[in-house]
Design an enzyme around this catalytic site. Structure first.
Site, PDB file in Angstrom:
ATOM      1  CD  GLU A  45     -10.291  -2.686   6.002  1.00 15.66           C
ATOM      2  OE1 GLU A  45     -10.524  -2.304   4.833  1.00 15.66           O
ATOM      3  OE2 GLU A  45      -9.168  -3.060   6.374  1.00 15.66           O
ATOM      4  CB  CYS A 210       7.740  -4.831  -6.770  1.00 13.59           C
ATOM      5  SG  CYS A 210       6.133  -5.649  -6.893  1.00 13.59           S
ATOM      6  CB  CYS A 216       5.434  -7.056 -12.947  1.00  8.16           C
ATOM      7  SG  CYS A 216       4.448  -5.577 -13.241  1.00  8.16           S
TER       8      CYS A 216
END
Length: 376
Positions: A45, A210, A216
């Site tokens: 990370e 997607c 969206c």
């Protein structure tokens, strides 16, 4: 009575769709996946902050070969850590990595805390990174909010204000908290990362693949190129200065500027007060008294003319120059003074002058024959 709108960001179908997509289409074979070892997860990370996966892979493997455990990292000289990090950039991350390892060894006996609040207090670990470490290592429900997530949220939910603005970012965090699933936090968190990195990319999003396309807002309104909103450009600060083109016997008086700062080390025209903050395109003119006092060091003032304002744009501010052509009745002999030089008009083109000053003087001199009549 004033009615206050209540935010309702909860939407279980969002997390369900994302988890379902990640399990089938997401990334599952990265070297820091398929483990609950907080050291391995934390290291990845930190390396992935502001750095793409492709650039991290080699460094991650070499780093673990040199520092296989948290205690190995904590015990190593910081110079060794920096050497292993060399080339990955953003070197504050490496210094914080070393400090964090030492803190975890000293305060938590070498075991990262599971609480994201405690994780966020460690060097180099912010709120989002802490949430990711806690989710992947301990299954804790905590929201992440990195650049990928901001981009996904801005497009999917049609957020048309700049994500870096505090009000917008705070609202995004509230949305992120409200969207957390009750189960499957690992797949959900990884799904947000994967979707932002592989589908909802900055320049060429793959909307056809997607899972969020039906909901969206950016896709429906054809604004994927416009969202997220870019950082507003700051208004360029304005400054002004008065410059003196003091001329005498075919020469111009030039001043050597300090070695550092604007136009460091170059020759320029003497200025009355330097570069002073201005309102908009304000230009400060000089009165007779100020001009006479400034010119007095160099000779007796005979006459002066206010020339056209010159505006020059630096990277960090805009400068408005008020130039005055000054003619001397008599030159002071003392101008062998350090920092000043009389330059022949014919040599101005080759002189080490800032571009706007050189242009101003060459325009002033103009054609040599005309210059003899009106300037010298």
């Amino acid at each position: 009575m004033k009615v206050v709108a209540v935010e309702n960001f909860a939407d279980p179908s969002f997390s369900a769709d994302l988890i379902g997509w990640q399990k089938v289409h997401g990334r599952h074979a990265l070297p820091w996946q398929n483990t609950t070892d907080a050291y391995l997860i934390w290291l990845s990370e930190i390396m992935l902050q502001q750095t793409q996966v492709s650039a991290v892979l080699g460094y991650y493997a070499r780093f673990l070969e040199r520092f296989p455990t948290l205690r190995d990292l904590a015990a190593a000289p910081v110079e060794d850590v920096m050497a292993q990090w060399s080339g990955l950039g953003y070197y504050t991350r490496a210094r914080n990595l070393h400090k964090c390892a030492q803190r975890v060894v000293a305060e938590y006996d070498g075991v990262f805390p599971a609480d994201p609040v405690l994780l966020a207090e460690l060097p180099g670990i912010g709120r989002s990174t802490a949430a990711a470490i806690a989710a992947f290592s301990s299954g804790r429900r905590a929201a992440i909010m990195d650049g990928n997530v901001k981009r996904v949220f801005a497009r999917v939910f049609g957020i048309d204000t700049y994500p870096g603005e505090k009000k917008t970012e705070d609202a995004m965090w509230r949305r992120a908290e409200a969207l957390l699933p009750e189960t499957g936090i690992e797949s959900y968190t990884q799904g947000l990362m994967d979707m932002g990195a592989t589908l909802c990319t900055r320049s060429s999003p793959s909307c056809e693949r997607c899972p969020m396309q039906p909901r969206c807002v950016a896709f429906a309104t054809q604004r994927t190129k416009d969202l997220p909103v870019r950082k507003p450009k700051k208004a360029t600060p304005e400054k002004h200065t008065v410059m003196l083109a003091i001329v005498d016997n075919g020469q111009v008086l030039l001043e050597q500027r300090p070695p550092t700062g604007i136009w460091g080390g170059l020759l320029s025209l003497p200025e009355l007060e330097g570069h002073v903050a201005a309102e908009d395109d304000e230009v400060a003119d000089a009165d007779h008294g100020a001009l006479a006092q400034a010119v007095g060091r160099f000779g007796e003032l005979e006459s002066y003319d206010r020339l056209s304002t010159v505006t020059h744009v630096f990277t960090h501010y805009k400068l408005h120059i008020a130039p005055y052509q000054v003619t001397l009745a008599r030159r002071q002999a003392m101008v062998a003074e350090a920092g000043y030089v009389w330059c022949d008009a014919a040599k101005l083109a080759e002189a080490a002058l800032p571009a706007p000053v050189k242009k101003l003087l060459l325009d002033l001199v103009g054609d040599r024959r005309e210059a003899q009549q009106r300037m010298f």
